[in-house]
Design a protein around this motif. Structure first.
Motif, PDB file in Angstrom:
ATOM      1  N   ILE A 298     -21.515  -4.126 -31.288  1.00 12.23           N
ATOM      2  CA  ILE A 298     -20.521  -3.198 -31.855  1.00 12.23           C
ATOM      3  C   ILE A 298     -20.996  -1.752 -31.683  1.00 12.23           C
ATOM      4  O   ILE A 298     -20.259  -0.884 -31.225  1.00 12.23           O
ATOM      5  CB  ILE A 298     -20.277  -3.532 -33.348  1.00 12.23           C
ATOM      6  CG1 ILE A 298     -19.648  -4.921 -33.447  1.00 12.23           C
ATOM      7  CG2 ILE A 298     -19.393  -2.474 -34.015  1.00 12.23           C
ATOM      8  CD1 ILE A 298     -19.399  -5.406 -34.854  1.00 12.23           C
ATOM      9  N   GLY A 299     -22.283  -1.518 -32.008  1.00 10.00           N
ATOM     10  CA  GLY A 299     -22.839  -0.166 -31.870  1.00 10.00           C
ATOM     11  C   GLY A 299     -22.810   0.313 -30.428  1.00 10.00           C
ATOM     12  O   GLY A 299     -22.483   1.467 -30.143  1.00 10.00           O
ATOM     13  N   LEU A 300     -23.110  -0.596 -29.509  1.00  9.55           N
ATOM     14  CA  LEU A 300     -23.158  -0.233 -28.097  1.00  9.55           C
ATOM     15  C   LEU A 300     -21.746   0.077 -27.574  1.00  9.55           C
ATOM     16  O   LEU A 300     -21.535   1.062 -26.849  1.00  9.55           O
ATOM     17  CB  LEU A 300     -23.782  -1.396 -27.307  1.00  9.55           C
ATOM     18  CG  LEU A 300     -24.210  -1.071 -25.895  1.00  9.55           C
ATOM     19  CD1 LEU A 300     -25.322  -0.020 -25.902  1.00  9.55           C
ATOM     20  CD2 LEU A 300     -24.736  -2.330 -25.186  1.00  9.55           C
ATOM     21  N   THR A 301     -20.800  -0.763 -27.946  1.00  5.57           N
ATOM     22  CA  THR A 301     -19.404  -0.533 -27.518  1.00  5.57           C
ATOM     23  C   THR A 301     -18.937   0.838 -28.002  1.00  5.57           C
ATOM     24  O   THR A 301     -18.261   1.579 -27.277  1.00  5.57           O
ATOM     25  CB  THR A 301     -18.484  -1.635 -28.118  1.00  5.57           C
ATOM     26  OG1 THR A 301     -19.029  -2.893 -27.772  1.00  5.57           O
ATOM     27  CG2 THR A 301     -17.069  -1.521 -27.595  1.00  5.57           C
ATOM     28  N   ASN A 302     -19.317   1.173 -29.224  1.00  4.01           N
ATOM     29  CA  ASN A 302     -18.922   2.464 -29.806  1.00  4.01           C
ATOM     30  C   ASN A 302     -19.442   3.620 -28.946  1.00  4.01           C
ATOM     31  O   ASN A 302     -18.702   4.531 -28.587  1.00  4.01           O
ATOM     32  CB  ASN A 302     -19.483   2.536 -31.232  1.00  4.01           C
ATOM     33  CG  ASN A 302     -18.825   3.617 -32.079  1.00  4.01           C
ATOM     34  OD1 ASN A 302     -17.811   4.184 -31.706  1.00  4.01           O
ATOM     35  ND2 ASN A 302     -19.412   3.892 -33.228  1.00  4.01           N
ATOM     36  N   VAL A 303     -20.734   3.559 -28.587  1.00  2.00           N
ATOM     37  CA  VAL A 303     -21.324   4.656 -27.796  1.00  2.00           C
ATOM     38  C   VAL A 303     -20.689   4.709 -26.399  1.00  2.00           C
ATOM     39  O   VAL A 303     -20.258   5.775 -25.934  1.00  2.00           O
ATOM     40  CB  VAL A 303     -22.855   4.473 -27.654  1.00  2.00           C
ATOM     41  CG1 VAL A 303     -23.431   5.499 -26.699  1.00  2.00           C
ATOM     42  CG2 VAL A 303     -23.526   4.599 -29.010  1.00  2.00           C
ATOM     43  N   VAL A 304     -20.612   3.551 -25.742  1.00  2.00           N
ATOM     44  CA  VAL A 304     -20.121   3.536 -24.354  1.00  2.00           C
ATOM     45  C   VAL A 304     -18.697   4.107 -24.278  1.00  2.00           C
ATOM     46  O   VAL A 304     -18.404   4.968 -23.446  1.00  2.00           O
ATOM     47  CB  VAL A 304     -20.159   2.094 -23.785  1.00  2.00           C
ATOM     48  CG1 VAL A 304     -19.414   2.020 -22.454  1.00  2.00           C
ATOM     49  CG2 VAL A 304     -21.608   1.654 -23.616  1.00  2.00           C
ATOM     50  N   PHE A 305     -17.815   3.669 -25.184  1.00  2.00           N
ATOM     51  CA  PHE A 305     -16.431   4.139 -25.065  1.00  2.00           C
ATOM     52  C   PHE A 305     -16.221   5.548 -25.621  1.00  2.00           C
ATOM     53  O   PHE A 305     -15.256   6.209 -25.262  1.00  2.00           O
ATOM     54  CB  PHE A 305     -15.454   3.108 -25.648  1.00  2.00           C
ATOM     55  CG  PHE A 305     -15.314   1.951 -24.710  1.00  2.00           C
ATOM     56  CD1 PHE A 305     -14.544   2.057 -23.564  1.00  2.00           C
ATOM     57  CD2 PHE A 305     -16.021   0.776 -24.919  1.00  2.00           C
ATOM     58  CE1 PHE A 305     -14.458   1.014 -22.660  1.00  2.00           C
ATOM     59  CE2 PHE A 305     -15.939  -0.281 -24.018  1.00  2.00           C
ATOM     60  CZ  PHE A 305     -15.158  -0.163 -22.883  1.00  2.00           C
ATOM     61  N   ALA A 355     -14.960 -10.752 -31.319  1.00  2.00           N
ATOM     62  CA  ALA A 355     -14.080 -10.180 -30.282  1.00  2.00           C
ATOM     63  C   ALA A 355     -13.134  -9.154 -30.899  1.00  2.00           C
ATOM     64  O   ALA A 355     -12.919  -8.069 -30.342  1.00  2.00           O
ATOM     65  CB  ALA A 355     -13.301 -11.288 -29.591  1.00  2.00           C
ATOM     66  N   SER A 356     -12.581  -9.480 -32.083  1.00  2.00           N
ATOM     67  CA  SER A 356     -11.644  -8.539 -32.721  1.00  2.00           C
ATOM     68  C   SER A 356     -12.370  -7.264 -33.138  1.00  2.00           C
ATOM     69  O   SER A 356     -11.850  -6.163 -32.975  1.00  2.00           O
ATOM     70  CB  SER A 356     -11.002  -9.132 -33.977  1.00  2.00           C
ATOM     71  OG  SER A 356     -10.549 -10.403 -33.736  1.00  2.00           O
ATOM     72  N   LEU A 357     -13.587  -7.425 -33.686  1.00  2.00           N
ATOM     73  CA  LEU A 357     -14.339  -6.235 -34.110  1.00  2.00           C
ATOM     74  C   LEU A 357     -14.661  -5.347 -32.912  1.00  2.00           C
ATOM     75  O   LEU A 357     -14.590  -4.120 -32.991  1.00  2.00           O
ATOM     76  CB  LEU A 357     -15.635  -6.642 -34.817  1.00  2.00           C
ATOM     77  CG  LEU A 357     -15.470  -7.207 -36.229  1.00  2.00           C
ATOM     78  CD1 LEU A 357     -16.800  -7.724 -36.765  1.00  2.00           C
ATOM     79  CD2 LEU A 357     -14.905  -6.155 -37.181  1.00  2.00           C
ATOM     80  N   LEU A 358     -14.976  -5.978 -31.777  1.00  2.00           N
ATOM     81  CA  LEU A 358     -15.283  -5.196 -30.571  1.00  2.00           C
ATOM     82  C   LEU A 358     -14.041  -4.460 -30.070  1.00  2.00           C
ATOM     83  O   LEU A 358     -14.107  -3.299 -29.671  1.00  2.00           O
ATOM     84  CB  LEU A 358     -15.846  -6.098 -29.467  1.00  2.00           C
ATOM     85  CG  LEU A 358     -17.264  -6.636 -29.714  1.00  2.00           C
ATOM     86  CD1 LEU A 358     -17.685  -7.601 -28.606  1.00  2.00           C
ATOM     87  CD2 LEU A 358     -18.271  -5.492 -29.813  1.00  2.00           C
ATOM     88  N   PHE A 359     -12.901  -5.160 -30.113  1.00  2.00           N
ATOM     89  CA  PHE A 359     -11.657  -4.530 -29.657  1.00  2.00           C
ATOM     90  C   PHE A 359     -11.296  -3.381 -30.603  1.00  2.00           C
ATOM     91  O   PHE A 359     -10.831  -2.321 -30.185  1.00  2.00           O
ATOM     92  CB  PHE A 359     -10.538  -5.575 -29.610  1.00  2.00           C
ATOM     93  CG  PHE A 359      -9.316  -5.109 -28.860  1.00  2.00           C
ATOM     94  CD1 PHE A 359      -9.427  -4.578 -27.580  1.00  2.00           C
ATOM     95  CD2 PHE A 359      -8.053  -5.203 -29.440  1.00  2.00           C
ATOM     96  CE1 PHE A 359      -8.294  -4.140 -26.882  1.00  2.00           C
ATOM     97  CE2 PHE A 359      -6.918  -4.768 -28.759  1.00  2.00           C
ATOM     98  CZ  PHE A 359      -7.047  -4.234 -27.478  1.00  2.00           C
ATOM     99  N   TYR A 360     -11.541  -3.607 -31.887  1.00  2.00           N
ATOM    100  CA  TYR A 360     -11.275  -2.563 -32.888  1.00  2.00           C
ATOM    101  C   TYR A 360     -12.116  -1.318 -32.589  1.00  2.00           C
ATOM    102  O   TYR A 360     -11.614  -0.203 -32.537  1.00  2.00           O
ATOM    103  CB  TYR A 360     -11.610  -3.105 -34.291  1.00  2.00           C
ATOM    104  CG  TYR A 360     -11.483  -2.072 -35.381  1.00  2.00           C
ATOM    105  CD1 TYR A 360     -10.299  -1.923 -36.096  1.00  2.00           C
ATOM    106  CD2 TYR A 360     -12.551  -1.221 -35.689  1.00  2.00           C
ATOM    107  CE1 TYR A 360     -10.180  -0.953 -37.076  1.00  2.00           C
ATOM    108  CE2 TYR A 360     -12.435  -0.250 -36.661  1.00  2.00           C
ATOM    109  CZ  TYR A 360     -11.256  -0.129 -37.358  1.00  2.00           C
ATOM    110  OH  TYR A 360     -11.131   0.843 -38.325  1.00  2.00           O
TER     111      TYR A 360
END
Ligand code: BGC
Length: 476
Positions: A298-305, A355-360
């Motif tokens: 989740i943390g990584l997805t946040n930074v990348v996007f 998956a939902s948390l990542l999409f969120y």
């Protein structure tokens, strides 16, 4: 922010001196991120040691930091003017070290509450003064990039905290180390700022124009730029509008858009996901270690996007990302609600929660995350930008407090599904408001933006419009 402004990092890398200042000063945003992220993992373990048995106790331990941050930010503006941005940040770094160590040594509920409040004071002050200080030191053309840079520092702080949580989890006294590690960036801020210059704007305010000129010369390419800047600082100084004027008729609509963005950014539940990611993943059936590992994604997805958004916001526009991102996060919230409402789904497709948390988080990182901070730096005329952004920041942190303080109780009162659907409902309201009321700010003049908003900044500020050159939103 135009294309030239977005090249904040490019310019900073070319001008190493500037990069050093920006990095040290930006530790303020980083500390906010670290504290936002660290409590998620720490909470899994500290609740037993400190006897935080009820949801009420856990929530307050999480959220009290925000009360501290609001109090810290409230005095930050005054302190930054009275004793300088630089000294304010040095004090803030020192208080942070004290707060982090106090958290790590806490023995009971009142002690952890007091320590988190102290941390909040420091975080609120540092993260309020950081963008102000960097913005006053970097050349005008890259000033807009500072805002997005700050968001990047917040998300990086969150990611690092998740990594620390994950790495320390198997060790004894794990949660104490998670907090203690934060003393390192706190100390880096206090010591680093000692070697940084005073902000030129503060020096001019204090009548030290020659010192201001010296500082600017060290950070600019040519003398013309320096003269222009000193002139601009003197022009704007002392003309900032009062809170009364902010809510006066002519600027009210602009203020409403800024405050609505601030509130919507929080009430779609971002910080329940950030603070409680490991808890939510445990609710979905994970054990402690698995929940901490999944939080890393989740943390990584946040930074990348966040990086993707920063790179593309100038090409595709703010509204595009705001609408797309908010739609994605709303869909994710609906799915999360369905997941928690259906035991058969939970056993058949356990991965759906992650998956939902990542999409969120993807939806937030490309939309409301960076766009809120960027837009409030673009929609207000220069004279009201400081106070107006302060008001928006207060609303943002106030609602951050409200949401993080009520999340666990809400899951008791209206179930987990009900809670996520409530946030989804706010997401739909946000979408309707954004579509109807939020203007595009990419590459547009302040006049055009004000026209879309139906506000009249000129009237509010008592300006003569007859012979005024067009003030460009992105060129300040
Ligand atoms: C928000 C914070 C949030 C962070 C998550 C920021 O824009 O203001 O409340 O924790 O994004 O990335």
């Amino acid at each position: 922010m135009n294309v030239a402004e977005s090249s904040f990092l490019t310019e900073a890398f070319r001008n190493k001196r500037l990069l050093g200042v920006a990095l040290i000063a930006a530790i303020g945003g980083f500390l906010f991120g670290y504290d936002t992220g660290v409590i998620g993992g720490a909470m899994l373990f500290m609740q037993k040691d400190l006897g935080l048995h009820s949801h009420g106790m856990q929530q307050l331990t999480v959220a009290i930091l925000l009360l501290g941050a609001i109090a810290g930010a409230a005095v930050a503006g005054w302190l930054a003017d009275a004793i300088s941005r630089r000294r304010t940040k040095m004090i803030s770094g020192t208080v942070y070290v004290i707060g982090a160590i106090a958290c790590a040594l806490s023995q009971n509920y009142p002690e952890i509450l007091a320590s988190r409040f102290v941390l909040g004071l420091s975080v609120g002050t540092a993260s309020f003064v950081s963008p102000m200080y960097i913005g006053e030191l970097v050349p005008k053309r890259i000033r807009g990039g500072v805002v997005s840079f700050n968001q990047l520092m917040i998300t990086s702080g969150i990611l690092l905290a998740y990594i620390v949580d994950w790495a320390f989890a198997p060790l004894p006294s794990n949660w104490r180390w998670m907090f203690a590690v934060a003393a390192i960036p706190g100390a880096a801020l206090a010591i680093g700022m000692f070697f940084m210059p005073f902000s030129p704007r503060w020096l001019v305010q204090k009548g030290r124009e020659d010192d201001a000129r010296d500082v600017l010369r060290r950070y600019r390419q040519d003398d013309d730029e320096v003269d222009d800047e000193i002139r601009e600082i003197k022009e704007v100084a002392g003309k900032e509008v009062s809170i009364r004027e902010l809510i006066g008729k002519n600027l009210r609509r602009t203020m409403i858009v800024g405050v609505a963005l601030a509130v919507f950014q929080q009430i779609v539940g971002i910080n329940t996901v950030i603070y409680y990611a490991p808890t939510i993943l445990k609710m979905a059936g994970q054990h402690n270690t698995g929940a901490l590992t999944e939080s890393l994604y989740i943390g990584l997805t946040n930074v990348v996007f966040t990086i993707v958004a920063i790179l593309l916001l100038d090409k595709l526009g703010r509204r595009f990302f705001l609408l797309l991102g908010t739609t994605c996060l709303t869909v994710a919230l609906v799915v999360l609600g369905v997941f928690f409402a259906s035991p058969s789904l939970q056993s058949a497709v356990g991965w759906l929660a992650l998956a939902s948390l990542l999409f969120y988080i993807f939806g937030f990182a490309i939309g409301l995350g960076p766009v809120f901070w960027l837009m409030i730096s673009e929609i207000f005329p220069l004279q009201m930008r400081g106070p107006a952004m302060a008001v928006c920041t207060m609303f943002n942190w106030g609602f951050n407090f409200l949401i993080s303080y009520t999340f666990l109780s809400l899951t008791d009162w209206i179930t987990k599904s009900g809670t996520f659907w409530l946030y989804a409902f706010f997401g739909v309201c946000a979408l309707v408001f954004f579509a109807a009321k939020v203007p595009e700010t990419k590459g547009r003049s302040l006049e055009e933006i004000q026209e879309d908003l139906g506000s009249d900044a000129d009237q509010a500020l008592g300006r003569d419009t007859s012979a005024r050159p067009r003030e460009h939103a992105a060129a300040r």
